[in-house]
Design an enzyme around this catalytic site. Structure first.
Site, PDB file in Angstrom:
ATOM      1  N   MET A   1       2.714   7.676   1.963  1.00 61.89           N
ATOM      2  CA  MET A   1       2.566   7.288   1.227  1.00 61.89           C
ATOM      3  C   MET A   1       2.315   6.262   0.532  1.00 61.89           C
ATOM      4  O   MET A   1       1.637   5.656   0.971  1.00 61.89           O
ATOM      5  CB  MET A   1       3.751   8.256   0.243  1.00 61.89           C
ATOM      6  CG  MET A   1       3.907   9.663   1.437  1.00 61.89           C
ATOM      7  SD  MET A   1       2.231  10.518   0.227  1.00 61.89           S
ATOM      8  CE  MET A   1       2.723  11.531  -1.071  1.00 61.89           C
ATOM      9  N   CYS A   2       3.590   5.751  -0.582  1.00 61.84           N
ATOM     10  CA  CYS A   2       3.530   4.293  -1.722  1.00 61.84           C
ATOM     11  C   CYS A   2       2.695   5.184  -2.578  1.00 61.84           C
ATOM     12  O   CYS A   2       1.498   5.349  -2.662  1.00 61.84           O
ATOM     13  CB  CYS A   2       3.305   3.575  -0.693  1.00 61.84           C
ATOM     14  SG  CYS A   2       4.549   2.869   0.377  1.00 61.84           S
ATOM     15  N   GLY A   3       2.457   4.404  -4.078  1.00 61.44           N
ATOM     16  CA  GLY A   3       1.941   4.518  -5.666  1.00 61.44           C
ATOM     17  C   GLY A   3       1.569   3.279  -5.456  1.00 61.44           C
ATOM     18  O   GLY A   3       2.378   2.409  -5.738  1.00 61.44           O
TER      19      GLY A   3
END
Lengths: 311, 226
Positions: A1-3
């Site tokens: 994930m991570c944004g």
């Protein structure tokens, strides 16, 4: 994930609102990365001959002012200090190398966190003419509050919300990673050949602070830029040499760059109006910006370099 | 027409309203302020007319059955994924994996679709007014993918029995995907799908691509590998 998120303002009159405009963008990406958050903010360029350092230490009561006074006395230089929670912005006219050596050599009092004694060095999380980096474990809200980012003005900002995969949840492992003067990088994805590239870069004299894959991508760019490559050339080589899944957003002194790997399975979207350019992992982060509904919106192509403000 | 303001009631509020359909209840809905949120109008199981005023996030109209969904904007990843029946029309562009694994229904994208459009499609018909990104039609099993623009690398990689029709350039065909003859029944299908989509293109300009059937059929020469 991570944004990952980036906002570049085209109109100078919007600069006082930078922190306020960026806040909902970073907050919206919390669900992609609740472990830590960080931003690289570009503001208040220093005078010629001066360097701005972003420093961090685990102790929230660390005596930054004392450090500043000791540093000024020891190196016979001008030092100004601004404290933001566990970070401080230090501006000096001393040589960058001397500051790094000094910070590396000083003895730090042990910090007692709960019942654990931690001897931690001061970490230099960024340096340059206008970059300021703030990063910490926890939610974007905590980071925004601790560093008083809502009130901040500036020309552009990039941010990251992290879901840890390749290394531990620590402040040092949080993004953005500083990768050279006024340059920093945030990353969504994971690199598969970071160990071999780290070993090669270590032979070139690059020093690493973490086991993190993103730091390797940052260090790779530092090495290329140091060798005289332009940012575009460095990124072209990065596409060839770095293996793995990635969308990178790279902050530069005057703008930002976006690049995705050839498979392009880590999400990314770009939007542009006559007032701003925004980048985000998901459009919902951009949707909160004024004028987003009518912006030109597109998905960055694989293996394609997009640069604003630089060149 | 019932108006659902997503800014006020959130995605759950919008989707709950669309799921609570009984006989004689409202069939026409307008969703305002979608704000790029995910999973809008997912899992509808009734012949509703849904109009979404703005850009949507991931998986919009996923698992759709019977409903007609019109999106006045761009759509994020996986629009209409796993659609069973019904009709989804996107006025703008879509991100990757549009119509992924959809079993039936009709998906129309007026703009461009990004990578992996129609990945693992299982019976849906898709018409794209613009171009599609790399790996479109990957492992497509059945249905029709009509592309009025160009197709990027690895089109139809590991394709089964879906048909891909392309009007523009194909940068590269994927493994086991070959150009095939356009027979009268294919021309008729293209005409019908273009007409239903409202996208204007000449059906005779399209070329057909499908499976060489070398990858998914057992070859006795490979016996030792098993």
């Amino acid at each position: 994930m991570c944004g990952i998120v980036g906002l570049y303002l085209k109109k100078p009159e919007l600069q006082i609102q930078l922190g306020k405009l960026f806040k909902p963008m970073l907050f919206e990406m919390r669900s992609r990365g609740p472990d830590s958050a960080g931003v690289a903010l570009y503001r208040d360029q220093v005078k010629p001959g001066q360097t701005k350092f972003s420093l961090a230490h685990i102790d929230p009561n660390f005596l930054w002012k004392k450090l500043g006074n000791d540093l000024a006395a020891s190196l016979q230089c001008d030092v100004s200090i601004k404290v933001f929670g566990t970070h401080c912005i230090l501006i000096t006219n001393a040589q960058e190398d001397l500051i790094k050596k000094y910070l590396d050599a000083i003895k730090i009092e042990p910090y007692v966190a709960s019942n654990e004694i931690i001897y931690k060095k001061i970490s230099i999380v960024g340096s340059g003419k206008s970059i300021e980096i703030f990063k910490e474990t926890g939610s974007p809200k905590k980071v925004y509050e601790q560093f008083n980012l809502t009130q901040s003005s500036g020309t552009h900002i990039i941010g990251h919300t992290r879901m840890a995969t390749e290394s531990a949840v620590t402040t040092a492992g949080s993004h953005p990673f500083a990768t050279g003067e006024d340059l920093c990088l945030v990353h969504n994805g994971s690199l598969s050949n970071h160990n071999i590239i780290r070993r090669n870069l270590e032979r070139e004299g690059i020093i690493f602070q973490t086991e993190n894959d993103t730091e390797v991508a940052g260090a790779y760019l530092t090495w290329k830029l140091r060798s005289g490559y332009t940012l575009r050339e460095a990124l072209e080589d990065a596409i060839r040499d770095l293996d793995g899944f990635y969308t990178f957003c790279i902050g530069t002194k005057s703008g930002f760059a976006v690049v995705r790997d050839p498979i392009a399975c880590k999400h990314a979207v770009l939007a542009e109006t006559d007032k701003w350019v925004a980048m985000a992992t998901e459009f919902r982060a951009i949707a909160k910006l004024p004028g987003a509904e009518n912006a030109e919106i597109w998905e960055p192509e694989p293996s394609t370099i997009y640069i604003w403000g630089e060149e | 027409m019932a108006i659902l303001n997503l800014k006020k009631i959130g995605v759950s509020g919008v989707n709950s309203a669309l799921h609570k359909i009984v006989e004689n209840s409202e069939k026409d809905f307008e969703i305002r302020n979608p704000q790029g949120q995910h999973s809008i109008a997912c899992g509808i199981n009734a012949p509703l007319n849904v109009e979404i005023k703005g850009h949507v996030g991931f998986y919009c109209g996923g698992m759709n059955k019977y409903a007609k969904i019109l999106i006045h904007g761009h759509a994020g990843v996986g629009v209409g994924e796993n659609m069973m029946s019904g009709y989804i029309h996107v006025k703008g562009d879509t991100s990757e994996s549009a119509g992924a694994t959809a079993h039936g229904g009709f998906l129309v994208i007026e703009g461009n679709a990004s990578s992996r459009c129609g990945i693992s499609m299982k019976g849906v018909d898709i018409v794209v007014g613009g171009s599609v990104g790399h790996m479109s039609g990957f492992m497509a099993q059945s249905g029709n993918l009509v592309i009025c623009g160009d197709a990027k690398d690895a089109l139809g990689d590991s394709i089964y029995e879906a048909n891909i029709f392309v009007r523009g350039e194909v940068s590269e065909l994927g493994a086991d995907c070959i150009e095939k003859e356009v027979r009268p029944e294919h021309s008729a299908k293209i005409s019908k799908l273009l007409k239903s989509s409202g996208i204007n293109a000449n059906p005779t300009d399209f070329r057909r691509y499908g499976s060489a059937r070398q990858l998914y059929n057992f070859d006795v020469d490979n016996f030792e590998s098993y």
